[in-house]
Design a protein around this motif. Structure first.
Motif, short mmCIF file in Angstrom:
data_model
loop_
_atom_site.label_atom_id
_atom_site.label_comp_id
_atom_site.label_asym_id
_atom_site.label_seq_id
_atom_site.Cartn_x
_atom_site.Cartn_y
_atom_site.Cartn_z
N ASP A 113 0.81 -1.24 0.00
CA ASP A 113 0.00 0.00 0.00
C ASP A 113 0.83 1.27 0.00
O ASP A 113 0.47 2.26 -0.61
N GLY A 114 1.93 1.23 0.73
CA GLY A 114 2.72 2.46 0.90
C GLY A 114 3.64 2.77 -0.25
O GLY A 114 4.34 3.79 -0.23
N TYR A 115 3.67 1.91 -1.29
CA TYR A 115 4.64 2.09 -2.36
C TYR A 115 4.52 3.47 -3.00
O TYR A 115 3.46 3.86 -3.48
N LYS A 116 5.60 4.23 -2.95
CA LYS A 116 5.68 5.59 -3.52
C LYS A 116 4.65 6.55 -2.93
O LYS A 116 4.41 7.62 -3.51
N ILE B 186 19.17 -6.23 -6.44
CA ILE B 186 17.80 -6.50 -5.94
C ILE B 186 17.85 -6.85 -4.45
O ILE B 186 17.09 -6.31 -3.64
N ASP B 187 18.79 -7.72 -4.08
CA ASP B 187 18.89 -8.12 -2.67
C ASP B 187 19.41 -6.96 -1.81
O ASP B 187 19.02 -6.82 -0.65
N LEU B 188 20.27 -6.13 -2.39
CA LEU B 188 20.77 -4.95 -1.66
C LEU B 188 19.59 -4.05 -1.27
O LEU B 188 19.44 -3.63 -0.12
N LYS B 189 18.70 -3.79 -2.25
CA LYS B 189 17.54 -2.94 -1.98
C LYS B 189 16.54 -3.65 -1.07
O LYS B 189 15.83 -3.02 -0.30
N GLY B 190 16.47 -4.98 -1.19
CA GLY B 190 15.60 -5.75 -0.30
C GLY B 190 16.01 -5.59 1.15
O GLY B 190 15.17 -5.42 2.04
N LEU C 84 9.44 -5.77 -4.50
CA LEU C 84 9.27 -4.41 -5.03
C LEU C 84 10.53 -3.95 -5.77
O LEU C 84 10.46 -3.19 -6.74
N ALA C 85 11.70 -4.42 -5.31
CA ALA C 85 12.97 -3.97 -5.90
C ALA C 85 13.22 -4.60 -7.26
O ALA C 85 13.92 -4.02 -8.10
N ALA C 86 12.65 -5.77 -7.50
CA ALA C 86 12.94 -6.48 -8.75
C ALA C 86 12.17 -5.88 -9.93
O ALA C 86 10.96 -5.70 -9.86
N ILE C 87 12.90 -5.57 -10.98
CA ILE C 87 12.26 -5.08 -12.21
C ILE C 87 11.60 -6.28 -12.91
O ILE C 87 12.20 -7.34 -13.04
N ASN D 200 9.68 4.49 -0.97
CA ASN D 200 8.91 4.30 0.27
C ASN D 200 8.59 2.83 0.58
O ASN D 200 7.46 2.49 0.87
N TYR D 201 9.63 1.98 0.53
CA TYR D 201 9.43 0.64 1.09
C TYR D 201 10.56 0.33 2.07
O TYR D 201 11.65 0.88 1.96
N PRO D 202 10.30 -0.56 3.04
CA PRO D 202 11.06 -0.55 4.29
C PRO D 202 12.39 -1.28 4.32
O PRO D 202 13.33 -0.82 4.98
#
Length: 296
Positions: free
Chosen positions: A77-80, A182-186, A247-250, A194-196
């Motif tokens: 829900d909080g994405y962006k 991807i894992d770095l951003k995860g 969310l991080a994965a394109i 805006n993701y945690p």
């Protein structure tokens, strides 16, 4: 097609936003006689034509977001949700920027429910086996796409400055592999989207863990050997970690249509010259077009 085809994939969102904010802070919106602001378009044209001059592609395509909601909003829900609506002066410039791209006879690609990034990723993965692909963007998230024949050119301050990431130089520049982004951003989350991620894990810790374990999955499999503090965080924020990785994965399988033939860059720029002068009232379209004809 020959092996020498070089496809330039342009992140239209990145170029237009950068063009807009580079000039709007002075309050200069460059209205034409119809009262339409053009400052973002001016900047977009600077970056768009410079990227073609710099990378000398045989084919060009431009990707866009289509509305603000995508499948990621359904995941989280909080994405962006921390982002303000675009400034009102920018809103009419989105469609006009696409019209500019069309006047260059370059295809615009966007698919409802997906971000421009996902379209870029899908095209890059489809095309790189037979062609060279260069993506021009300001978005570091796209670094996860770097592969054989997929180069990511990150725009830097000042026009014509790019930090180009390739399969050969990536590890040297980032101390990670493209897929580890991807894992770095995860692990660390992303405040701009805006993701945690895991609360209290910053870039330094995330890098260290990935250099040690290579992937989040390997790290979780060896959880009992992590510090007690990290074990506790992994338990407490397990759900946040799972969702942040997604969310991080394109997404690289967007249902889009693309034709190499339509993306072939046409060096006849008379249509675009007339459009920029007549419709948008730019006095000197040659500032953008002459350098493309010189470099062809």
């Amino acid at each position: 097609m020959s092996d020498k085809d070089h496809i330039l994939v342009v992140d239209g969102m990145a170029l237009l936003f950068r063009g807009f904010f580079a000039t709007s802070f002075t309050g200069n919106f460059m209205h034409n006689s119809k009262g339409v602001p053009r400052n973002g378009l001016f900047g977009f044209l600077n970056y768009f034509t410079n990227s073609m001059e710099t990378f000398q592609p045989t084919h060009v395509v431009c990707c866009w977001d289509m509305g603000s909601k995508t499948f990621r909003n359904e995941l989280y829900d909080g994405y962006k949700s921390n982002r303000d609506a675009p400034p009102e002066e920018l809103i009419p410039q989105f469609d006009l920027a696409k019209e500019i791209v069309t006047a260059f006879q370059v295809p615009n690609i966007g698919v409802t429910g997906f971000e421009a990034d996902d379209c870029i990723g899908t095209l890059a993965k489809q095309l790189h086996k037979e062609h060279e692909v260069t993506v021009v963007t300001g978005d570091q998230d796209l670094l996860q796409l770097v592969d054989e024949n997929i180069n990511i050119a990150i725009m830097k301050k000042g026009q014509g400055n790019y930090d180009v990431f390739t399969a050969d130089n990536f590890y040297e520049k980032k101390s990670l592999t493209p897929h580890q982004i991807i894992d770095l951003k995860g692990l660390m989350g992303d405040s701009s989207d805006n993701y945690p991620g895991i609360k209290g894990v910053g870039e330094k810790t995330a890098m260290k863990l990935l250099q040690q374990y290579e992937t989040i999955d390997n790290m979780l499999a060896d959880k009992e050997n992590l510090t007690k503090g990290m074990q506790k965080k992994l338990e407490q924020y397990a759900e946040d970690l799972t969702i942040s990785r997604k969310l991080a994965a394109i997404h690289t399988e967007v249902p889009l249509t693309f034709s190499m033939e339509e993306a072939l860059f046409n060096k006849d720029l008379s249509t675009i010259h007339s459009y920029l002068q007549t419709e948008l009232e730019f006095k000197n379209p040659g500032r953008w077009l002459d350098k493309l004809q010189e470099s062809s």
